[in-house]
Design a protein around this motif. Structure first.
Motif, PDB file in Angstrom:
ATOM      1  N   PHE A  42       1.310  -4.826   1.677  1.00  0.00           N
ATOM      2  CA  PHE A  42       0.882  -3.608   0.975  1.00  0.00           C
ATOM      3  C   PHE A  42       2.121  -2.775   0.658  1.00  0.00           C
ATOM      4  CE2 PHE A  42       0.667  -2.673   5.514  1.00  0.00           C
ATOM      5  CZ  PHE A  42       1.358  -1.476   5.616  1.00  0.00           C
ATOM      6  N   ASN A  43       1.963  -1.792  -0.208  1.00  0.00           N
ATOM      7  CA  ASN A  43       3.080  -0.934  -0.585  1.00  0.00           C
ATOM      8  C   ASN A  43       3.432  -0.050   0.615  1.00  0.00           C
ATOM      9  OD1 ASN A  43       4.852   0.980  -1.583  1.00  0.00           O
ATOM     10  ND2 ASN A  43       3.721   1.293  -3.484  1.00  0.00           N
ATOM     11  N   VAL A  44       4.612  -0.271   1.175  1.00  0.00           N
ATOM     12  CA  VAL A  44       5.013   0.443   2.394  1.00  0.00           C
ATOM     13  C   VAL A  44       5.227   1.941   2.156  1.00  0.00           C
ATOM     14  CG1 VAL A  44       5.985  -1.591   3.492  1.00  0.00           C
ATOM     15  CG2 VAL A  44       7.464  -0.125   2.089  1.00  0.00           C
ATOM     16  N   HIS A  45       5.326   2.342   0.902  1.00  0.00           N
ATOM     17  CA  HIS A  45       5.512   3.768   0.607  1.00  0.00           C
ATOM     18  C   HIS A  45       4.228   4.570   0.825  1.00  0.00           C
ATOM     19  CE1 HIS A  45       9.582   3.083  -0.539  1.00  0.00           C
ATOM     20  NE2 HIS A  45       9.232   2.215  -1.469  1.00  0.00           N
ATOM     21  N   VAL A  46       3.149   3.860   1.180  1.00  0.00           N
ATOM     22  CA  VAL A  46       1.926   4.561   1.568  1.00  0.00           C
ATOM     23  C   VAL A  46       2.202   5.420   2.808  1.00  0.00           C
ATOM     24  CG1 VAL A  46       0.929   2.761   3.060  1.00  0.00           C
ATOM     25  CG2 VAL A  46      -0.571   4.308   1.828  1.00  0.00           C
ATOM     26  N   PHE A  47       3.149   4.972   3.648  1.00  0.00           N
ATOM     27  CA  PHE A  47       3.528   5.768   4.819  1.00  0.00           C
ATOM     28  C   PHE A  47       4.155   7.095   4.390  1.00  0.00           C
ATOM     29  CE2 PHE A  47       3.691   1.488   6.835  1.00  0.00           C
ATOM     30  CZ  PHE A  47       2.768   1.714   7.848  1.00  0.00           C
ATOM     31  N   ALA A  48       4.987   7.065   3.357  1.00  0.00           N
ATOM     32  CA  ALA A  48       5.623   8.292   2.868  1.00  0.00           C
ATOM     33  C   ALA A  48       4.577   9.258   2.320  1.00  0.00           C
ATOM     34  CB  ALA A  48       6.663   7.964   1.803  1.00  0.00           C
ATOM     35  N   LYS A  49       3.609   8.723   1.592  1.00  0.00           N
ATOM     36  CA  LYS A  49       2.530   9.572   1.069  1.00  0.00           C
ATOM     37  C   LYS A  49       1.716  10.157   2.229  1.00  0.00           C
ATOM     38  CE  LYS A  49       0.490   8.499  -2.737  1.00  0.00           C
ATOM     39  NZ  LYS A  49      -0.335   7.909  -3.792  1.00  0.00           N
ATOM     40  N   PHE A  50       1.432   9.327   3.225  1.00  0.00           N
ATOM     41  CA  PHE A  50       0.714   9.778   4.415  1.00  0.00           C
ATOM     42  C   PHE A  50       1.504  10.889   5.120  1.00  0.00           C
ATOM     43  CE2 PHE A  50      -0.422   9.067   9.000  1.00  0.00           C
ATOM     44  CZ  PHE A  50      -1.731   9.514   8.925  1.00  0.00           C
ATOM     45  N   ASN A  51       2.832  10.725   5.201  1.00  0.00           N
ATOM     46  CA  ASN A  51       3.690  11.747   5.809  1.00  0.00           C
ATOM     47  C   ASN A  51       3.588  13.073   5.066  1.00  0.00           C
ATOM     48  OD1 ASN A  51       4.539   9.850   7.643  1.00  0.00           O
ATOM     49  ND2 ASN A  51       6.467   9.436   6.601  1.00  0.00           N
ATOM     50  N   ALA A  52       3.569  13.020   3.731  1.00  0.00           N
ATOM     51  CA  ALA A  52       3.451  14.244   2.935  1.00  0.00           C
ATOM     52  C   ALA A  52       2.097  14.910   3.175  1.00  0.00           C
ATOM     53  CB  ALA A  52       3.653  13.935   1.453  1.00  0.00           C
ATOM     54  N   PHE A  86      -0.559  17.265  17.468  1.00  0.00           N
ATOM     55  CA  PHE A  86      -1.107  15.912  17.339  1.00  0.00           C
ATOM     56  C   PHE A  86      -0.731  15.308  15.978  1.00  0.00           C
ATOM     57  CE2 PHE A  86      -4.531  13.156  15.770  1.00  0.00           C
ATOM     58  CZ  PHE A  86      -4.416  12.114  16.678  1.00  0.00           C
ATOM     59  N   PHE A  87      -0.928  16.064  14.909  1.00  0.00           N
ATOM     60  CA  PHE A  87      -0.583  15.573  13.564  1.00  0.00           C
ATOM     61  C   PHE A  87       0.910  15.288  13.446  1.00  0.00           C
ATOM     62  CE2 PHE A  87      -4.192  16.892  10.470  1.00  0.00           C
ATOM     63  CZ  PHE A  87      -5.131  16.312  11.302  1.00  0.00           C
ATOM     64  N   SER A  88       1.727  16.131  14.064  1.00  0.00           N
ATOM     65  CA  SER A  88       3.171  15.900  14.020  1.00  0.00           C
ATOM     66  C   SER A  88       3.551  14.625  14.758  1.00  0.00           C
ATOM     67  CB  SER A  88       3.917  17.107  14.600  1.00  0.00           C
ATOM     68  OG  SER A  88       3.735  18.227  13.759  1.00  0.00           O
ATOM     69  N   SER A  89       2.808  14.285  15.800  1.00  0.00           N
ATOM     70  CA  SER A  89       3.032  13.015  16.514  1.00  0.00           C
ATOM     71  C   SER A  89       2.675  11.834  15.615  1.00  0.00           C
ATOM     72  CB  SER A  89       2.200  12.962  17.796  1.00  0.00           C
ATOM     73  OG  SER A  89       2.534  14.019  18.639  1.00  0.00           O
ATOM     74  N   LEU A  90       1.556  11.947  14.889  1.00  0.00           N
ATOM     75  CA  LEU A  90       1.184  10.906  13.916  1.00  0.00           C
ATOM     76  C   LEU A  90       2.267  10.764  12.844  1.00  0.00           C
ATOM     77  CD1 LEU A  90      -2.612  11.482  13.143  1.00  0.00           C
ATOM     78  CD2 LEU A  90      -1.574   9.614  14.447  1.00  0.00           C
ATOM     79  N   PHE A  91       2.773  11.897  12.396  1.00  0.00           N
ATOM     80  CA  PHE A  91       3.840  11.891  11.403  1.00  0.00           C
ATOM     81  C   PHE A  91       5.029  11.085  11.902  1.00  0.00           C
ATOM     82  CE2 PHE A  91       7.980  13.453  10.238  1.00  0.00           C
ATOM     83  CZ  PHE A  91       7.963  13.343   8.861  1.00  0.00           C
ATOM     84  N   LEU A  92       5.427  11.315  13.131  1.00  0.00           N
ATOM     85  CA  LEU A  92       6.593  10.635  13.685  1.00  0.00           C
ATOM     86  C   LEU A  92       6.424   9.117  13.648  1.00  0.00           C
ATOM     87  CD1 LEU A  92       9.327  10.814  15.104  1.00  0.00           C
ATOM     88  CD2 LEU A  92       8.070  10.908  17.260  1.00  0.00           C
ATOM     89  N   VAL A  93       5.263   8.631  14.050  1.00  0.00           N
ATOM     90  CA  VAL A  93       5.003   7.185  14.040  1.00  0.00           C
ATOM     91  C   VAL A  93       5.053   6.665  12.606  1.00  0.00           C
ATOM     92  CG1 VAL A  93       3.266   5.405  14.523  1.00  0.00           C
ATOM     93  CG2 VAL A  93       3.660   7.256  16.168  1.00  0.00           C
ATOM     94  N   SER A  94       4.409   7.355  11.698  1.00  0.00           N
ATOM     95  CA  SER A  94       4.386   6.942  10.291  1.00  0.00           C
ATOM     96  C   SER A  94       5.780   6.996   9.669  1.00  0.00           C
ATOM     97  CB  SER A  94       3.413   7.838   9.510  1.00  0.00           C
ATOM     98  OG  SER A  94       3.381   7.473   8.162  1.00  0.00           O
ATOM     99  N   TYR A  95       6.545   8.015  10.019  1.00  0.00           N
ATOM    100  CA  TYR A  95       7.914   8.165   9.510  1.00  0.00           C
ATOM    101  C   TYR A  95       8.779   6.974   9.926  1.00  0.00           C
ATOM    102  CZ  TYR A  95      12.581  10.142   8.843  1.00  0.00           C
ATOM    103  OH  TYR A  95      13.881  10.339   8.460  1.00  0.00           O
TER     104      TYR A  95
END
Length: 194
Positions: A42-52, A86-95
């Protein structure tokens, strides 16, 4: 005021907060230098969009938490801030996932070859300078914010509300700046993802 949620133990809290902060900083710094040669399908940049999206949500949570505390709604303030953590922790994993799978993207690299030609620099124009200014302010603040967040939360959770308030006056503006500029950085760089 709320009743403390944790029993005060400054020595253990300091050790825990500094270890977590250093491990996270080291992981981000170390892993940023690597790119896995792996195609997840899949397009790995989905993580960047999720981070935003996460950064946008954290920004909204931080503003709502500020409003809640100004209205002396401490229970809502606590829930909003814990959700932001909690959301910032999710961000870290996704980042970390995004950087491991996508590697670096150069601002202005239209042809995605990893090299910024003079024509590409010229096409990016003043936006390139603005982007790098925002990025240069975002990165160090993002690197130092974690222990501030954890110490601020700890002071609240043990019921030391005056110390919490004093720390929050430093933590909140930095955290919201990092959240907002995280979204702005994404908006600037996303057109150059391949």
């Amino acid at each position: 005021m709320l009743q403390p949620s944790l029993v005060k133990n400054d020595k253990k809290a300091k050790i825990f907060i500094w270890i977590v902060s250093l491990v996270v900083f080291a992981a981000v710094a170390f892993l940023a230098k690597f790119k896995l040669n792996f195609n997840p399908g899949f397009n790995v940049h989905v993580f960047a969009k999720f981070n935003a999206i996460i950064n946008s949500a954290v920004t909204i949570l931080l503003i709502a938490a500020l409003v809640a505390v100004k209205q002396k709604n401490y229970i809502l303030h606590k829930k909003l801030m814990l959700t932001a953590i909690f959301f910032s922790s999710l961000f870290l994993v996704s980042y970390i996932c995004h950087h491991l799978l996508a590697g670096d993207t150069k601002f202005g690299d239209i042809n995605h070859d990893g090299i910024l030609s003079e024509d590409e620099k010229s096409a990016a124009g003043i936006l390139r300078i603005i982007y790098y200014f925002i990025l240069i302010t975002h990165i160090p603040l993002a690197a130092i914010i974690l222990p501030f967040i954890l110490f601020t939360a700890y002071r609240s959770l043990i019921g030391e509300y005056e110390k919490h308030k004093k720390l929050a006056r430093i933590t909140w503006p930095i955290w919201i700046y990092v959240s907002i500029t995280g979204v702005v950085v994404y908006l600037f760089i996303s057109p150059y993802y391949n």
